[in-house]
Write an enzyme that holds these catalytic residues in place. Sequence first.
Site, PDB file in Angstrom:
ATOM      1  N   GLU A 185       0.496  -0.991  -0.067  1.00 56.18           N
ATOM      2  CA  GLU A 185       0.224  -0.029  -0.309  1.00 56.18           C
ATOM      3  C   GLU A 185       1.184   1.232   0.402  1.00 56.18           C
ATOM      4  O   GLU A 185       1.807   1.428   0.834  1.00 56.18           O
ATOM      5  CB  GLU A 185      -1.120  -0.016   1.100  1.00 56.18           C
ATOM      6  CG  GLU A 185      -1.504   1.130   1.494  1.00 56.18           C
ATOM      7  CD  GLU A 185      -2.620   1.191   2.779  1.00 56.18           C
ATOM      8  OE1 GLU A 185      -2.598   0.794   3.617  1.00 56.18           O
ATOM      9  OE2 GLU A 185      -3.015   2.315   2.586  1.00 56.18           O
ATOM     10  N   ASP A 251       9.562   5.590  15.294  1.00 52.78           N
ATOM     11  CA  ASP A 251       9.677   7.091  15.125  1.00 52.78           C
ATOM     12  C   ASP A 251      10.060   7.687  16.342  1.00 52.78           C
ATOM     13  O   ASP A 251      10.006   7.687  17.629  1.00 52.78           O
ATOM     14  CB  ASP A 251       8.031   7.882  15.290  1.00 52.78           C
ATOM     15  CG  ASP A 251       7.531   9.271  14.600  1.00 52.78           C
ATOM     16  OD1 ASP A 251       8.983   9.491  14.447  1.00 52.78           O
ATOM     17  OD2 ASP A 251       6.597   9.221  14.084  1.00 52.78           O
ATOM     18  N   ASP A 253      10.931  11.941  17.534  1.00 55.34           N
ATOM     19  CA  ASP A 253      10.503  13.091  16.951  1.00 55.34           C
ATOM     20  C   ASP A 253      11.004  14.555  18.710  1.00 55.34           C
ATOM     21  O   ASP A 253      10.223  14.012  19.519  1.00 55.34           O
ATOM     22  CB  ASP A 253       8.539  13.607  17.291  1.00 55.34           C
ATOM     23  CG  ASP A 253       8.475  14.914  16.350  1.00 55.34           C
ATOM     24  OD1 ASP A 253       8.194  14.553  15.345  1.00 55.34           O
ATOM     25  OD2 ASP A 253       8.717  15.748  16.598  1.00 55.34           O
ATOM     26  N   CYS A 264      15.292  25.250  21.533  1.00 55.91           N
ATOM     27  CA  CYS A 264      14.361  24.987  21.027  1.00 55.91           C
ATOM     28  C   CYS A 264      13.380  25.069  21.692  1.00 55.91           C
ATOM     29  O   CYS A 264      13.190  23.501  22.723  1.00 55.91           O
ATOM     30  CB  CYS A 264      14.773  24.507  19.889  1.00 55.91           C
ATOM     31  SG  CYS A 264      15.817  25.186  18.994  1.00 55.91           S
ATOM     32  N   CYS A 270      18.056  22.739  16.048  1.00 59.76           N
ATOM     33  CA  CYS A 270      19.239  23.350  16.548  1.00 59.76           C
ATOM     34  C   CYS A 270      19.950  22.013  16.037  1.00 59.76           C
ATOM     35  O   CYS A 270      19.124  20.651  16.901  1.00 59.76           O
ATOM     36  CB  CYS A 270      19.678  24.924  17.081  1.00 59.76           C
ATOM     37  SG  CYS A 270      20.072  24.016  18.809  1.00 59.76           S
ATOM     38  N   GLY A 303      13.011  15.127   7.795  1.00 57.59           N
ATOM     39  CA  GLY A 303      12.873  16.173   6.856  1.00 57.59           C
ATOM     40  C   GLY A 303      12.516  17.613   7.919  1.00 57.59           C
ATOM     41  O   GLY A 303      12.577  18.799   7.465  1.00 57.59           O
ATOM     42  N   ARG A 305      12.025  17.260  12.474  1.00 52.72           N
ATOM     43  CA  ARG A 305      12.842  17.089  13.422  1.00 52.72           C
ATOM     44  C   ARG A 305      12.913  15.865  14.299  1.00 52.72           C
ATOM     45  O   ARG A 305      13.076  15.664  15.665  1.00 52.72           O
ATOM     46  CB  ARG A 305      11.338  18.052  14.254  1.00 52.72           C
ATOM     47  CG  ARG A 305      10.236  17.487  14.703  1.00 52.72           C
ATOM     48  CD  ARG A 305       9.075  18.705  14.855  1.00 52.72           C
ATOM     49  NE  ARG A 305       8.002  18.351  14.437  1.00 52.72           N
ATOM     50  CZ  ARG A 305       6.867  19.322  14.892  1.00 52.72           C
ATOM     51  NH1 ARG A 305       7.181  20.370  14.776  1.00 52.72           N
ATOM     52  NH2 ARG A 305       5.359  18.200  14.554  1.00 52.72           N
ATOM     53  N   HIS A 308      13.239   8.351  11.082  1.00 58.20           N
ATOM     54  CA  HIS A 308      12.275   7.154  11.683  1.00 58.20           C
ATOM     55  C   HIS A 308      13.341   5.989  11.623  1.00 58.20           C
ATOM     56  O   HIS A 308      14.604   6.377  10.556  1.00 58.20           O
ATOM     57  CB  HIS A 308      11.894   7.133  10.642  1.00 58.20           C
ATOM     58  CG  HIS A 308      10.635   8.196  10.474  1.00 58.20           C
ATOM     59  ND1 HIS A 308       9.852   8.652   8.732  1.00 58.20           N
ATOM     60  CD2 HIS A 308       9.904   8.666  11.160  1.00 58.20           C
ATOM     61  CE1 HIS A 308       8.774   9.997   9.388  1.00 58.20           C
ATOM     62  NE2 HIS A 308       9.033   9.707  10.848  1.00 58.20           N
ATOM     63  N   HIS A 462       0.788   0.181  10.069  1.00 63.90           N
ATOM     64  CA  HIS A 462       1.421   2.188   9.920  1.00 63.90           C
ATOM     65  C   HIS A 462       1.240   2.315   8.887  1.00 63.90           C
ATOM     66  O   HIS A 462       2.552   1.590   8.709  1.00 63.90           O
ATOM     67  CB  HIS A 462       1.599   2.134  11.403  1.00 63.90           C
ATOM     68  CG  HIS A 462       1.650   3.498  11.950  1.00 63.90           C
ATOM     69  ND1 HIS A 462       1.218   4.152  13.005  1.00 63.90           N
ATOM     70  CD2 HIS A 462       2.199   4.578  11.281  1.00 63.90           C
ATOM     71  CE1 HIS A 462       0.664   5.214  13.202  1.00 63.90           C
ATOM     72  NE2 HIS A 462       1.847   5.570  12.068  1.00 63.90           N
ATOM     73  N   LEU A 464       3.871   4.957   6.591  1.00 59.10           N
ATOM     74  CA  LEU A 464       4.909   5.892   7.473  1.00 59.10           C
ATOM     75  C   LEU A 464       5.316   6.560   5.864  1.00 59.10           C
ATOM     76  O   LEU A 464       5.628   6.093   5.029  1.00 59.10           O
ATOM     77  CB  LEU A 464       6.141   4.672   8.103  1.00 59.10           C
ATOM     78  CG  LEU A 464       6.804   6.331   9.181  1.00 59.10           C
ATOM     79  CD1 LEU A 464       7.181   7.048  10.006  1.00 59.10           C
ATOM     80  CD2 LEU A 464       8.788   4.860   9.292  1.00 59.10           C
TER      81      LEU A 464
HETATM   82 ZN    ZN Z   1      17.823  23.463  19.425  1.00 57.58          ZN
END
Ligand code: ZN
Length: 574
Positions: A185, A251, A253, A264, A270, A303, A305, A308, A462, A464
């Site tokens: 899929e 994953d 993040d 941040c 950063c 792409g 923060r 994966h 799931h 991704l």
């Molecule tokens: Zn930072």
Amino acid sequence: MPHSESPPESENSPIPMANVDQEQQNAVAESTTAQVPEAQQPADEDVDMADSNAVLSAPTNGTTHTSKSKAESQAETPNNQETPVPEAAASAPSESKPATGVKLEELFDEMDSDDDEFPTTKAAKREPASSPDLLSSQSDMEIDLHEASDPEVMRTFYQRLFPWRYLFQWLNHSPTPTNDFGHREFAFTLQNDAYLRYQSFTTSDLLRKDVLRLMPSRFEIGPVYTANPRDRKTLRNSSAFRPLSKELCFDIDLTDYDDIRTCCDKANICQKCWQFITMAIKVVDTALREDFGFKHIMWVYSGRRGAHAWVCDKSARALDDQKRRAIAGYLEVIRGGAQSGKKVNLRRPLHPHLVRSLDILKQHFQSDVLEAQDPWRTEDQQEKLLALLPSEQKQLVSALRNKWASSPDRPSALKWADIDSVAKTSTAKNFDTKSLLDAKQDIVLEYTYPRLDIEVSKKLNHLLKSPFVVHPGTGRVCVPIDVKRGLESFDPLGVPTVQSLIREIDEWKKPEPKEGGQEQEVEKHVVDWEKTSLKGYIEYFRSFVIGLMKDEREIKVKRERDEEGGGGGESMEF
Ligand SMILES: [Zn+2]
């Protein structure tokens, strides 16, 4: 094993084009439906409710929870779990086309020599005016003004830079088409946020064509199903359509680190806070290799923060939901979101995985947490640290608080050292050194241990985001990270953007007015991605895919030998 008997598709004619067109029209019809606001949506008997839910729920981040899908509710039925697919049947589709008599090396030669999918600048220039060429018609300045999500920027990227062939081989596990790819899929997020699920393709070229036609802002990869996802509605028995296999995914993040990163927050990152991802990758990658024996693990920058992981070993792809949950649970130490209080409270003695992880993380704690993040500098912040010390050691806590009161803004590294020095001078009769040590280990883990979005890992079905798609917000390409050679030096902010890549193609061919015909011969053989900073990433991906296909082929040969000798197939052991 019905799947293994009939070859999935004839070699020379995958799917008649007429059929494909019909399906594509259906896909567009679904997307048109999705544009209608939910309240105004007419009752349409042709729209499968489960599907329309899926279509209407446009995802907002890198991953998609498929909680409303029909497939998932099937996967959850106890009935389904009581009758697991035998390993042999699960992998049957890929077995249906043994490429006997062909040497592996020859297959790789063939796939490397044929680079039609990567047109050179010259070839691309011959394309009709219906796909305007950004390079010839616009200056660098103008390219910069284009949003990454600009359909023409995206078209140029997918037409000339995206590694379609390697993506196909990666998911297909063989150079010739199998159901591993054909029954896989794909899900497209269109520019209008409509979400098209259950797309499938027999070849990389058909996938490429559909991406160029629909220009999705991104696409995602789901599982391999028992049947072609496009045929799911025609199957009489709904249980005939269920997910068979998919890479085991993780994953990570940075938004899950918002309570401990000080540099941040939210979507911003950063180089300082990226170190949390670096250390997380080290810990998870090591555990997957050493504790579970997986070899083919690819890490991909998401792409913006996060990152994966795609664990691609055949044994990982065949895991059912229960085993996926077990592995996810094994790796999950830190629970809960931003709520305050102690997040880590481990039993002693520590599990060997945690002893090893602590060893990996100690260094990072010193430099990337204490020094770079300085998380307990202010008076408010230091209370967070004090709250994590053993509650029964009230004397120690108040001694530290007094000491720090006289030196405001004392850096976290010194405060951390103070804990031991103050503890040594403790006059308490039965000072519990062990409980303090345990608490300090827990603190190190709370501030360094990977924070996984575990939902991504638990479910076979799931979806991704695909590697190499462009993040529409940042324009950065979701490139793979070479963990062995380039993890420490990986700079997420230095990852090429789609706009910079297009400029690089342009700049590569510019500076040679004096060069003669021979040089132009050379240019013909240089495909566009080789002219850009995407080169290293695609070469790494290619070597990863070749390694995976080699192993896959060895497994297959071994199984065939075992089956001939009356032995069973491979077994999954944990
Ligand atoms: Zn930072």
